[in-house]
Enzyme design. Structure first.
Site, PDB file in Angstrom:
ATOM      1  N   CYS A1079      62.180  13.307 -47.020  1.00 42.72           N
ATOM      2  CA  CYS A1079      63.435  13.810 -46.473  1.00 42.72           C
ATOM      3  C   CYS A1079      63.847  13.075 -45.206  1.00 42.72           C
ATOM      4  O   CYS A1079      65.037  12.992 -44.874  1.00 42.72           O
ATOM      5  CB  CYS A1079      63.296  15.312 -46.199  1.00 42.72           C
ATOM      6  SG  CYS A1079      61.951  15.702 -45.061  1.00 42.72           S
ATOM      7  N   HIS A1245      61.127  19.836 -42.092  1.00 38.57           N
ATOM      8  CA  HIS A1245      62.154  19.206 -42.914  1.00 38.57           C
ATOM      9  C   HIS A1245      63.182  18.562 -41.983  1.00 38.57           C
ATOM     10  O   HIS A1245      63.418  19.058 -40.877  1.00 38.57           O
ATOM     11  CB  HIS A1245      62.806  20.246 -43.823  1.00 38.57           C
ATOM     12  CG  HIS A1245      63.718  19.657 -44.864  1.00 38.57           C
ATOM     13  ND1 HIS A1245      63.313  18.705 -45.755  1.00 38.57           N
ATOM     14  CD2 HIS A1245      65.011  19.913 -45.169  1.00 38.57           C
ATOM     15  CE1 HIS A1245      64.297  18.383 -46.561  1.00 38.57           C
ATOM     16  NE2 HIS A1245      65.355  19.123 -46.222  1.00 38.57           N
ATOM     17  N   ASN A1265      71.570  19.493 -45.413  1.00 40.97           N
ATOM     18  CA  ASN A1265      70.256  19.415 -46.029  1.00 40.97           C
ATOM     19  C   ASN A1265      70.252  18.266 -47.036  1.00 40.97           C
ATOM     20  O   ASN A1265      71.105  18.204 -47.923  1.00 40.97           O
ATOM     21  CB  ASN A1265      69.930  20.733 -46.740  1.00 40.97           C
ATOM     22  CG  ASN A1265      68.481  20.792 -47.196  1.00 40.97           C
ATOM     23  OD1 ASN A1265      67.777  19.786 -47.218  1.00 40.97           O
ATOM     24  ND2 ASN A1265      68.038  21.983 -47.591  1.00 40.97           N
TER      25      ASN A1265
END
Length: 1594
Positions: A1079, A1245, A1265
């Site tokens: 990520c 994250h 996201n």
């Protein structure tokens, strides 16, 4: 161009306006210029018949011509005056410029100069029409009828020369010579007959001479030069037929000139009136006995020269004054000066005339006229007959005409003049030329001037402008005939006895030059050049004439004159054999001499003239033989004659300088400079010839019948084999005793200027000619610098001196080359260090030195450390000690270690060697009284084993040496390009790298096309090893990757439409994360997608490639690299992409992901990371991380976070469009998984920060996201009640989108760890330097020069850790510190400017505004100091990237031994916490932003030591630079010392530091009960002396 423009003009017959020759109409009245006289055309047609007549026909025609001409002259006398008045009236009006102020006083008729002499003296000026280079000439070609309008005289269709083209005067002479070529071909037989009947010819010749003399007196008043009619006879010798082109003349030295010293002619006055400038009247010249009278044309010409005059005032507005001066310079001490100037062929005549003074010329000619009468009275009578038959123009003396060489000859319709031609010279060069001396005195009192004019009786026709084309064609046709005639003449001379007196050169075809102007490019020193050229020709002819000059003196004189005439005719051939279509600029003075040998014809002519004037037949035969030999020699020299008479200037490389010139024609460099070079070349050639001859001689002397052994392969070959049958080695080299020319060691000396290795017996360098310097100076110049500031030679010489005579004697027999070591000790005046050890041999001293630190140095150093720390004090000696000195070389240290291994103490060695020689003992005793402390530089007594000031042991020097050697070994690997660089624009660097990468990509594509294959990257193959660290275990259960497919084979939800593309307007919403936990990379891609231009800069290949090859530009660990990947992507069993992908069938996301996986080794290496790493990899821009949690700080701080400052940073970064990413629940945060999931967040994250807004008092951030879903559910989420209609319309105009949400700044502070900022800028400069983070010292040191105030970003990168698994990763603590420095030559630590935080991360950086100054950048890393890394190749590498708004200069330098200690002390004093422990003692602690602890103690006492005990044993996850967490040190008076540096070991985990500091005062340096006896530091600081050595308070 000025001089040429003054002669390229014509006068209108109607209005007297001066017009340029290019114009066919008058500028004033429009009158058309007359260029086609019918009478001239008829004469031209008759000229073609003349050339075919024989000599007998020409003689008969001459006799008939004389009778007719005398009858006609009486009738012409009545109209002669009106004719010449008409001619000169138009010329005078055209050449006179009427000044405005005197225009009313100008007479209507300017023919009679006596009436207007007052006006002429005051107002006559030569009007010059300035040339217009852009003037187009319009004329109709007579050959093809084309209407031409251009600047050239050549037809554009048929290349025919225009009948209006101006021509040179030399072409006229060439035409006459060619017309007579046929008639003179048989003249040799006629001359031979004349010699056989001298009496008969004398009577006939005497009768004709009397008639000629009578006609000469009469022709003085008739001016035959202006007669239009001409006899049809082509070869008549009568005086009446000698009319030619008439040129007006001036007496340049006979009058009182103007201030500028220049004069010219314009108007004409007849010889019946008095000269307006008191010139004497012409009187009939007395005829000498036996001397033929001068032809009528000669007297007429001289009379006109006396009666013709004009005066030109100095014209200040004339733009050609410089050119006029050159013209006038050639006319000094000469009488005649014509407006129709000669070309370069007159240069030789002018130069030859200047060689002799005027009186000398007079006496010489008079002697030449009298000697034939005394010695051979019959010869003058014979020669009188022959002289009338021959063209008299060959006797033109160079002292008569000195005419400027820059100009062209304009053919005037009714003027003619005799000219010397090549054929006339060649046919009459075998006669004596007796010249009639006509001496006149003028009012200026000049010397007598010889006027040697001869009448021309040749049958050459007049040349006019409409005859140019016919002349050119006739010249071409006559060339072959003349060449054949030359061969026939040579055969006749060799075979016929009667023709032995003839040695004429072969006539050469003369090509006319049309419309070529400004031929002389070099005006300076042209008289000198011409004089030297003529002198050279005369010398060559005189060599042949010497063979026959003993019997007759006149032969030599005539030979000299003949050579001048021959050179004149030959120069016409040389200079004017070029057919110039248009003027292409000035020609060089030597251009026409490249393909001709000027000495050839002159030598032949001189030999022939000498032979003709000799009565003896044997002398004649000898002269003919000499001429033939000369001709044969010249034939062999014609091929390389031009090059052999040229020399090349070493200054300007001009290769066509004539050999007799003293200076270069281009740059005027003296030829003396060439002598040494020529001598050197001759010597080298002689040496090569001698060597070659020696080899041939040895080969000849070698036995032919014996076998020989090859030197290369030792094979025995047969005697008949000239080369080895196996290796092809040369037999000559094998059997000869000549050794290899390569100089071996000790047999040469190196030049200090050009570094050439010369033989010892050569005192001068063979390349640069530098003298060999004395041995002592050579040794002094070759001083090599040591890392500690001194030189190897200093301590080498000191070692020899300290060792005494034994060391010197032992090394003297082994050293072949002279060095400073084998000189007498008294002559080597080198500075001696305080203490040195002896060496065994000088050869070992020089030969064993090596930059590598791994040369058996560490064991001995360790032994020394153990001995010094044991506290055992060796026995004192006056000559030395047992400790290795500071200033010792590697070789000396190796010898010392060898002696230690043999069990011999250094003190005893020095004592023994010192007793070997008296001089050596004295030198040792004087040089070892003191030794310098390496820590505080104090000079201690030789008996002291530790420093009296800082208590540092003597053995500390060995550690300093090892550290310096380590630094040197690393520095040697750096190239000069890496050491010194300059920052460059980032955009330029990117374009350059893309261009280089594109070339490689095109080669790959071409290869794939040629072989009809698709590209497969074998370095990152579609195999399990590209997916996992351990392919065997990773490819087992749970492996989603089943196959690798290309884009057109991948199954997508949308089907086959749309087709695959690299880009389709990249958007952050296009990114979809796969099963890989990367990520951090995808969030960085999402931030990049906000700016399409940044995404396209990453992908070099921006279009679909049919062969499947793509290039991606990434910045790995601070270094730009272009990655080549294929389009084979990991897919599951259904054919879907397993890892990241982009919507709308775009390839930019999977291709970038694959490229990042390739540089890190595999896809598994991309798991986990921070967004800042992804931003740095994709952009290469400097990045900064803003911590949002107190636990995220490098060191727990009591200060709370400044929230307002953080918000201000976020707002400003967004305003300048910096890229930002947020890390959720990372670092040292305590994370509640359930709470994060309820809020819609994923801990650990990375999110992308898309926007930052401060609206209506609300601080909001827009995040995304990378998964594309799973959004925030708290305040300001899509369904939050805090939204108003105005805010929703302002912030979410298109409604909510999956994965994108707004969140308040307070929630970000609660749930997020940090925000990373990537400072992407345009128009900035960057420079990247590669270095090494060597343990136990600082090696990465950069000198920064700021030329103007600039904003700068500094980033220090270390090698990436993703290539290995997490369990094997160990990052270093990084810190970059910036100091000011004063001297760039010896930079020292100055005031602290800026420093980065010390963090255990992949990179750290700082930002600063720098003023114009010199800065020192120090890169620090400590947690790897005691890891046991010994191999320099395993030292961690680092890259320092500097981004700046202005250009900078950077240079990597070797730091000083104590630079690291000075840097930490300065940093601690500026940023550390101060603690006053006691009076005179201060402790400094550096903890904030340091990822560890620094303790530094300052002792301000003057005579007391401070014992400091630091106990950090309760700390965890830290390492110490001392190797232990508990230390005891004795700080000397007035010094500072870094006690300990603690560093965080693992960056991912936390660390704890607990330190306790105890201190006391002491009167001695020893630790007493706190440490071992005699110790001052515990643990010892020898290994870390550069950091922990005490430093004086400054």
């Amino acid at each position: 161009m000025g001089t040429i423009s003054s002669v390229l003009q014509w006068s209108c017959t109607k209005c007297n306006t001066i017009n340029p020759t290019e114009s066919l109409k008058c500028f004033n009245c429009g009158t058309v210029r007359k260029v086609f006289p019918q009478q001239q055309q008829q004469q031209h047609r008759s000229s073609s018949i003349t050339a075919s007549w024989t000599a007998d026909d020409a003689l008969e025609q001459e006799q008939a011509e004389k009778g007719q001409e005398r009858d006609k002259e009486k009738g012409r006398a009545a109209v002669a005056r009106s004719e010449y008045k008409h001619v000169y009236k138009s010329l005078l009006r055209g050449c006179l410029k009427r000044p405005q102020r005197n225009s009313q006083n100008l007479p209507a008729n300017c023919v009679d100069c006596e009436d207007t002499r007052k006006y002429i003296k005051s107002s006559i000026e030569l009007y010059r029409h300035f040339s217009n280079p852009a003037l187009n000439r319009r004329w109709v070609c007579h050959a093809c009828g084309t209407d031409n309008s251009s600047v050239t005289w050549h037809c554009l269709i048929c290349d025919t020369v225009s009948y209006l083209a101006p021509i040179y005067k030399d072409a006229i002479a060439a035409d006459r010579g060619q017309d007579l070529a046929g008639s003179l071909g048989n003249r040799g037989e006629l001359l031979a007959a004349d010699h056989s009947h001298p009496h008969h010819h004398h009577h006939y010749l005497h009768q004709e001479l009397e008639e000629q003399h009578q006609h000469q007196l009469h022709s003085q008043h008739l001016h035959k030069r202006h007669l239009k009619g001409r006899s049809a006879s082509g070869s008549g010798s009568g005086p009446g037929s000698g009319s030619g082109l008439r040129r007006t003349q001036s007496l340049s030295t006979a009058i009182d000139k103007s201030a500028s010293g220049r004069s010219c002619h314009i108007c004409y006055a007849n010889n019946q009136s008095k000269d307006i400038f008191n010139l004497p009247q012409i009187k009939p010249a007395p005829q000498l006995t036996g001397i033929p009278p001068v032809a009528a044309c000669s007297n007429s010409r001289f009379a006109i020269a006396n009666d013709t005059f004009c005066r030109r005032k100095q014209n200040n507005n004339n733009k050609n004054q410089n050119h006029k001066v050159v013209r006038e310079s050639g006319a000094k001490r000469k009488y005649n000066f014509t407006i129709t100037t000669l070309s370069r062929s007159a240069a030789k005549d002018a130069g030859h005339g200047q060689m002799k003074p005027l009186r000398q010329v007079v006496n010489l000619n008079l002697n030449l006229q009298q000697e034939p009468q005394q010695k051979s009275p019959a010869n003058p009578q014979q020669l009188q007959r022959k002289t009338q038959r021959e063209p008299a123009a060959v006797s033109m003396n160079p002292t008569q005409f000195t005419i400027p060489r820059n100009g062209v000859f304009i053919a005037v319709n009714e003027w003619s003049e005799p000219m010397a031609s090549s054929s006339s010279v060649s046919s009459s060069s075998n006669h004596h030329h007796h010249h009639h001396s006509n001496s006149n005195s003028n009012s200026s009192g000049n010397s007598n001037i010889i006027n040697n004019n001869s009448s021309s009786s040749s049958g050459s026709n007049k040349l006019y402008e409409n005859e140019c084309v016919a002349l050119a064609q006739q010249q071409l046709r006559a060339a072959a005939a003349q060449a054949a005639q030359a061969a026939a003449t040579a055969v006749a001379i060799a075979s016929s006895p009667s023709a032995k007196a003839m040695a004429e050169p072969a006539p050469t075809a003369t090509m006319p030059i049309y419309a070529q102007v400004n031929k002389q490019h070099k005006l300076k020193k042209k008289q000198q050049i011409a004089s030297e050229s003529q002198t050279n020709n005369n010398t060559g002819s005189g060599e042949i004439a010497d063979a026959v000059s003993e019997s007759l003196t006149a032969g030599l004189g005539t030979s000299t004159d003949g050579s001048g005439e021959a050179s004149e005719s030959e120069s016409q051939v040389e200079e004017h054999s070029i057919y110039a279509k248009v003027w292409k600029g000035p020609r060089k003075a030597t251009e026409s001499k490249i393909m001709h040998d000027p000495g050839s014809s002159s030598r032949l002519s001189g030999a022939a003239s000498a032979a003709a004037g000799t009565a003896s037949a044997g002398a004649i035969a000898a002269a003919v033989g000499a001429a033939a030999a000369s001709r044969h020699d010249n034939k062999t020299q014609l091929g390389n004659g031009s090059r052999s008479k040229m020399w090349i200037c070493i200054k300007c490389s001009y290769a066509y300088n004539r050999l007799w010139l003293q200076t270069c024609e281009m740059c005027e460099a003296k030829a003396e400079q060439q002598q040494q070079q020529l001598q050197l070349q001759q010597q080298q050639q002689q040496q090569q010839q001698h060597h070659h001859h020696h080899l041939q001689q040895q080969q000849a002397e070698a036995p032919r019948d014996e076998p020989w052994t090859c030197k290369k392969c030792t094979l025995v070959n047969y005697s008949t084999a000239m080369a080895c049958v196996v290796c092809g080695g040369s037999k000559l080299k094998s059997i000869s005793s000549i050794e290899d020319m390569t100089l071996r060691k000790g047999e040469f000396w190196t030049c200090s200027h050009c570094t050439l290795k010369n033989s010892l017996h050569s005192p001068v360098c063979s390349a640069c000619k530098s003298h060999r310097q004395p041995q002592l100076s050579m040794a002094m110049e070759a001083v090599r610098e040591r890392p500690d500031g001194q030189s190897y030679e200093e301590q080498d010489a000191a070692a020899v001196g300290g060792g005494g005579g034994s060391a010197h004697q032992s090394g003297a027999n082994e050293v072949k080359a002279p060095t400073a070591l084998n000189l007498p000790l008294t002559s080597v005046a080198l500075p001696m260090p305080m203490l040195q050890l002896p060496t065994s041999t000088a050869a070992g001293l020089r030969g064993s030195r090596s930059p590598s630190p791994r040369m058996q140095l560490l064991p001995s150093l360790q032994q020394q450390r153990n001995s010094s720390s044991s506290g055992a004090i060796p026995k004192r000696h006056s000559t030395g000690g047992s400790i290795v000195p500071r200033n010792i070389s590697i070789a000396g240290l190796a010898n010392y270690n060898l002696q230690q291994g043999q069990g011999v103490g250094s003190a005893s060695v020095v004592s023994a060697s010192g007793a070997g020689s008296g001089a050596g003992a004295v030198g040792a005793s004087t040089s070892t009284k003191k030794w310098q402390c390496p820590a505080c530089t104090y000079d201690n007594c030789a008996a002291s084993v530790v420093c009296d000031i800082c208590s540092s042991p003597r053995g500390l020097a060995s550690a300093v040496l090892g550290e310096a050697l380590g630094r040197k070994s690393v520095r040697v690997a750096l190239t000069p390009a890496d050491i010194r660089q300059e920052s460059k624009l980032m955009e330029n660097l990117r374009q350059l790298e893309e261009t280089e990468a594109l070339t490689k990509w095109q080669n790959i594509i071409q290869y794939c096309r040629d072989n009809s294959e698709l590209f497969v990257d074998d370095s990152f193959p579609p195999a399990p090893k590209s997916l996992y660290y351990n392919p065997a275990s990773g490819a087992g259960e749970g492996n989603p990757v089943v196959q690798w497919r290309r884009p057109h084979e991948i199954n997508c939800d949308g089907g086959a439409y749309p087709p695959w593309a690299v880009f389709r307007t990249p958007l952050p919403s296009d990114i979809c994360q796969g099963v890989l936990g990367n990520c951090w990379l995808l969030s960085a891609l999402a931030v990049l997608a906000e700016r399409e231009d940044l995404v396209k800069e990453v992908l070099v290949t921006k279009e679909i490639c049919g062969q499947g090859a793509y290039q991606v530009r990434l910045c790995k660990d601070g270094k730009w690299t272009t990655v080549l990947v294929d389009d084979l992507l990991p897919c599951d069993k259904r054919g879907h992409l397993v890892y990241s992908q982009a919507k709308r069938k775009q390839l930019w996301v999977p291709l970038i992901e694959k490229a990042v996986a390739k540089i890190h080794g595999c896809y598994e290496a991309l798991v986990s990371g921070r967004a800042i790493e992804g931003l740095a990899t994709l952009t290469g821009a400097p990045c900064e991380s803003i911590p949002l949690q107190a636990s995220s700080l490098p060191m727990p701080s009591e200060d709370e976070l400044d929230k307002d400052l953080i918000w201000a940073q976020l707002l400003s970064s967004r305003c300048v469009r910096f890229l930002m990413g947020a890390s959720c629940g990372g670092g040292n945060m305590k994370v509640d998984e359930e709470e994060y999931q309820q809020k819609g967040l994923r801990p650990r994250h990375a999110y992308s920060v898309l926007d930052v807004k401060d609206i209506q008092g609300h601080r909001l951030l827009k995040l995304r996201n990378p998964w594309g879903h799973y959004s925030w559910r708290g305040d300001w989420s899509d369904d939050s009640s805090l939204w108003t209609d105005d805010l929703r319309d302002a912030l979410m105009p298109h409604g909510a989108s999956e994965g994108v949400f707004w969140i308040s700044f307070e929630d970000v502070l609660n749930y997020f760890d940090c925000i990373d900022i990537c400072k992407v800028r345009s128009g900035w400069n960057e420079v990247r330097l590669q270095g090494t983070l060597q343990p136990l010292c600082s090696i990465s040191c950069v000198l920064l020069t700021v030329l103007e105030p600039t904003e700068a970003e500094f980033t220090l990168f270390q090698e990436g850790q993703r290539n290995s698994e997490k369990s094997q990763r160990s990052q270093l603590d990084l810190c970059v510190v910036i100091f000011r420095t004063r001297s760039p030559a010896a930079p020292e630590i100055g005031r602290l400017v800026e420093h980065s935080k010390r963090q255990v991360r992949g990179f750290v950086g700082c930002h600063k505004m720098l003023e114009r100054d010199i800065y020192l950048l120090v890169c620090l890393a400590f947690n790897h100091w005691h890891t046991g890394i010994e191999d320099p190749h395993q030292y961690p590498q680092c890259i320092l990237a500097i981004h700046s708004s202005k250009r900078l200069l950077v240079e990597q330098i070797s730091p000083s031994p104590h630079l690291l200690a000075d840097a930490i002390i300065s940093l601690t004093l500026t940023k550390g916490q101060r603690h006053e422990g006691r009076e005179g003692m201060t402790a400094y602690y550096l903890t904030k932003g340091w990822a560890g602890l620094v303790v530094m103690v300052e002792n301000r006492h003057e005579n007391k030591w401070i014992h400091v005990k630091c106990d950090c044993q309760e700390s965890y996850n830290v390492v110490s630079t001392r190797g232990e967490l508990k230390t005891v040190d004795s700080v000397p008076p007035l010094q500072r010392q870094v006690i300990i540096v603690l560093t965080q070991l693992e960056g991912s985990g936390g660390f704890s530091i607990a330190h306790r500091l105890t201190h006391r005062l002491a009167n001695s340096r020893g630790l007493h009960d706190w440490g071992p006896p005699g110790a001052t530091h515990c643990p010892p600081i020898e290994n870390v002396h550069g950091l922990h050595a005490p430093r004086l308070i400054t």
